[in-house]
Motif scaffolding. Sequence first.
Motif, PDB file in Angstrom:
ATOM      1  N   ILE A   1       0.726  -0.953  -0.080  1.00  0.00           N
ATOM      2  CA  ILE A   1       0.083   0.103  -0.029  1.00  0.00           C
ATOM      3  C   ILE A   1       0.713   1.236   0.033  1.00  0.00           C
ATOM      4  O   ILE A   1       2.018   1.283   0.392  1.00  0.00           O
ATOM      5  N   ARG A   2       0.357   2.307  -0.510  1.00  0.00           N
ATOM      6  CA  ARG A   2       0.954   3.718  -0.450  1.00  0.00           C
ATOM      7  C   ARG A   2       0.700   4.308   0.998  1.00  0.00           C
ATOM      8  O   ARG A   2      -0.424   4.528   1.110  1.00  0.00           O
ATOM      9  N   ALA A   3       1.755   4.188   1.732  1.00  0.00           N
ATOM     10  CA  ALA A   3       1.587   4.557   3.229  1.00  0.00           C
ATOM     11  C   ALA A   3       2.256   5.843   3.718  1.00  0.00           C
ATOM     12  O   ALA A   3       3.504   5.831   3.416  1.00  0.00           O
ATOM     13  N   PHE A   4       1.658   6.692   4.316  1.00  0.00           N
ATOM     14  CA  PHE A   4       2.161   7.927   4.694  1.00  0.00           C
ATOM     15  C   PHE A   4       2.295   7.692   6.432  1.00  0.00           C
ATOM     16  O   PHE A   4       1.255   7.867   6.944  1.00  0.00           O
ATOM     17  N   VAL A   5       3.431   7.589   7.038  1.00  0.00           N
ATOM     18  CA  VAL A   5       3.476   7.067   8.388  1.00  0.00           C
ATOM     19  C   VAL A   5       3.970   8.049   9.290  1.00  0.00           C
ATOM     20  O   VAL A   5       4.943   8.587   9.115  1.00  0.00           O
ATOM     21  N   GLY A   6       2.957   8.262  10.262  1.00  0.00           N
ATOM     22  CA  GLY A   6       3.287   9.284  11.266  1.00  0.00           C
ATOM     23  C   GLY A   6       3.592   8.810  12.743  1.00  0.00           C
ATOM     24  O   GLY A   6       3.047   8.134  13.269  1.00  0.00           O
ATOM     25  N   LYS A   7       4.990   8.983  12.967  1.00  0.00           N
ATOM     26  CA  LYS A   7       5.250   8.890  14.287  1.00  0.00           C
ATOM     27  C   LYS A   7       4.784   9.724  15.343  1.00  0.00           C
ATOM     28  O   LYS A   7       4.986  11.180  15.017  1.00  0.00           O
ATOM     29  N   LEU A   8       3.973   9.595  16.444  1.00  0.00           N
ATOM     30  CA  LEU A   8       3.402  10.669  17.059  1.00  0.00           C
ATOM     31  C   LEU A   8       4.355  11.324  17.889  1.00  0.00           C
ATOM     32  O   LEU A   8       5.292  10.826  18.498  1.00  0.00           O
ATOM     33  N   SER A   9       4.164  12.840  18.014  1.00  0.00           N
ATOM     34  CA  SER A   9       5.146  13.597  18.901  1.00  0.00           C
ATOM     35  C   SER A   9       4.001  14.171  20.093  1.00  0.00           C
ATOM     36  O   SER A   9       3.103  14.902  19.801  1.00  0.00           O
ATOM     37  N   MET A  10       4.572  13.887  21.396  1.00  0.00           N
ATOM     38  CA  MET A  10       3.673  14.116  22.560  1.00  0.00           C
ATOM     39  C   MET A  10       4.507  14.353  23.799  1.00  0.00           C
ATOM     40  O   MET A  10       5.145  13.443  23.940  1.00  0.00           O
ATOM     41  N   ASP A  11       4.566  15.640  24.338  1.00  0.00           N
ATOM     42  CA  ASP A  11       5.576  15.698  25.442  1.00  0.00           C
ATOM     43  C   ASP A  11       4.845  16.250  26.499  1.00  0.00           C
ATOM     44  O   ASP A  11       5.449  16.672  27.570  1.00  0.00           O
ATOM     45  N   ILE A  12       3.620  16.395  26.480  1.00  0.00           N
ATOM     46  CA  ILE A  12       2.674  17.289  27.685  1.00  0.00           C
ATOM     47  C   ILE A  12       1.482  16.420  27.579  1.00  0.00           C
ATOM     48  O   ILE A  12       1.016  15.831  26.721  1.00  0.00           O
ATOM     49  N   SER A  13       0.962  16.843  28.841  1.00  0.00           N
ATOM     50  CA  SER A  13      -0.686  16.449  29.063  1.00  0.00           C
ATOM     51  C   SER A  13      -1.177  15.341  28.606  1.00  0.00           C
ATOM     52  O   SER A  13      -2.147  14.900  27.993  1.00  0.00           O
ATOM     53  N   SER A  14      -0.447  14.095  28.923  1.00  0.00           N
ATOM     54  CA  SER A  14      -0.920  12.726  28.400  1.00  0.00           C
ATOM     55  C   SER A  14      -0.843  11.961  29.866  1.00  0.00           C
ATOM     56  O   SER A  14      -0.629  12.386  30.710  1.00  0.00           O
ATOM     57  N   GLN A  15      -1.230  10.498  29.613  1.00  0.00           N
ATOM     58  CA  GLN A  15      -0.894   9.779  30.777  1.00  0.00           C
ATOM     59  C   GLN A  15       0.618   9.725  31.157  1.00  0.00           C
ATOM     60  O   GLN A  15       1.599   9.761  30.211  1.00  0.00           O
ATOM     61  N   PRO A  16       0.847   9.639  32.363  1.00  0.00           N
ATOM     62  CA  PRO A  16       2.225   9.842  33.037  1.00  0.00           C
ATOM     63  C   PRO A  16       3.099   8.777  32.359  1.00  0.00           C
ATOM     64  O   PRO A  16       4.214   8.912  31.975  1.00  0.00           O
ATOM     65  N   THR A  17       2.483   7.454  31.880  1.00  0.00           N
ATOM     66  CA  THR A  17       3.373   6.525  31.188  1.00  0.00           C
ATOM     67  C   THR A  17       3.451   6.652  29.993  1.00  0.00           C
ATOM     68  O   THR A  17       4.028   5.698  29.172  1.00  0.00           O
ATOM     69  N   TYR A  18       2.759   7.684  29.099  1.00  0.00           N
ATOM     70  CA  TYR A  18       2.704   7.573  27.816  1.00  0.00           C
ATOM     71  C   TYR A  18       2.825   8.835  27.312  1.00  0.00           C
ATOM     72  O   TYR A  18       1.923   9.808  26.765  1.00  0.00           O
ATOM     73  N   MET A  19       4.054   9.367  27.418  1.00  0.00           N
ATOM     74  CA  MET A  19       4.503  10.488  26.741  1.00  0.00           C
ATOM     75  C   MET A  19       5.972  10.661  26.670  1.00  0.00           C
ATOM     76  O   MET A  19       6.711   9.884  27.398  1.00  0.00           O
ATOM     77  N   GLU A  20       6.528  11.301  25.662  1.00  0.00           N
ATOM     78  CA  GLU A  20       7.858  11.480  25.457  1.00  0.00           C
ATOM     79  C   GLU A  20       8.605  12.110  26.808  1.00  0.00           C
ATOM     80  O   GLU A  20       8.002  13.226  27.397  1.00  0.00           O
TER      81      GLU A  20
END
Length: 458
Positions: A156-175
């Motif tokens: 498939i023709r895929a445009f792949v996005g790695k998430l960027s998140m550094d605030i306001s998320s679950q404490p165990t799921y943020m950069e």
Amino acid sequence: MSATDHHRAYRGDFVETPSPGKLDIFEDYRLVVNQQGFIISFKRATTDTRKDVTWDSETVIPRGSFVLPTFCDIHLHAPQYLYQGNGLDLPLMQWLDTYALKAEEQLDSDKTLARRVYRKLGQRLVKNGTGAVLLFGTIGEETNMILAEEMRDVGIRAFVGKLSMDISSQPTYMEASTQESLASAKSFISRCRALDNNRGLVVPVLTPRFVPTCSNELLEGLGKLSKEESVQVQSHLAEAHDEIDWVRRERGMEDIDIFDKYNLLTPRTVQAHCTFLSPTDLSRIHERGTSIAHCPLSNVYFSAEPFRLREAIDRGVKVGLGTDIAGGYSADIMNAMRQAVVVSRMRQGRETMEQAKSAAVKKNLAIDWKESLYLATRGGSISLGLNSGVFKAGAPFDAQMIGICDPETSGGIGALELFGYSKMNEEMIEKWWCNGDDRNRKSVWVQGKSVWGERGNV
């Protein structure tokens, strides 16, 4: 033609929607594809095309079938395919914490599961006729490489996005920090491009999830990185009332102003939803050259407002359709097409009732099935910066063969009921649009390569 060239021809009926509301039916045409998967000729089959181009094999499209450009799904959360069809009972911000972020964190911690989920997703997409997809991934760089690999392998023709998140998320799921987030985004761009080997089929995309999970410093850095690396951007904009209230309360601005301030509202950007944008905002989106991913099903669940689709089209905004797995429960763009029409007709119904109460100028807010088919094909292609969605020399051969009528029995295929068939026409295509499903899809090609179906590279 040199000994190393292998041009292939396809002869039959072709259908495309080159602009909103315009449906072209090409009866008995021949399309020739070169070895790289690009169209080099598209003419009437009765024309002596061998004067201009030759081919060494030909596939004849059966009577009662037609070839259509593949669909583009320009908004899909790949890790959320894990729980597709579950968890649509909460407001957006609560839903993210309860379902979405947990699923993404699970795949980042279980690479074997991630590969299983992404492989099944890719297989499902091509079976559904999706030839190009814009994907949200997770924050984990390695997990996103797995996503890129699986999309590459399915073709498939895929445009792949790695998430960027550094605030306001679950404490165990943020950069861990803004700088680590930016470094990881830059690393993923390089690795994804190397994986694709410059074919242009698997493309990295910068992906700030949305304003609530990104600091101003991160957004500023991503805007600079997009310009420096000429890489596309995707995010969510003006999606839900609770999200908008959060941004206003915490940042004192509208999220459209924040994206614009940090150079993330450009021709390289696709913004999803945009249900709370005013007509003036839509004009601003058009001026910036930004595209909008319209996701009618998930908007019903998570937004208190329908998207102003008619106004966006009339202003020339680039718009395509998204399934928004798993905020939407169907990975089939055919359902998104139908839902886009239904929502627009509901808007028109409300407008008609309001007009009856006043002397307001009458306006049409509905779209028809042909306009939705444009959004699913050519509109999505333009939104992604592609040259596909139409049959013309120089375009990649991204196509699907749709069977409407069994040539032996003259009966309808799948759920289609036909009481007489003479040739391909708008009525036949509309029947498929309303009632068709994957039983009607016989083949799918992406850049000339068979990725699904009965008929391959004959």
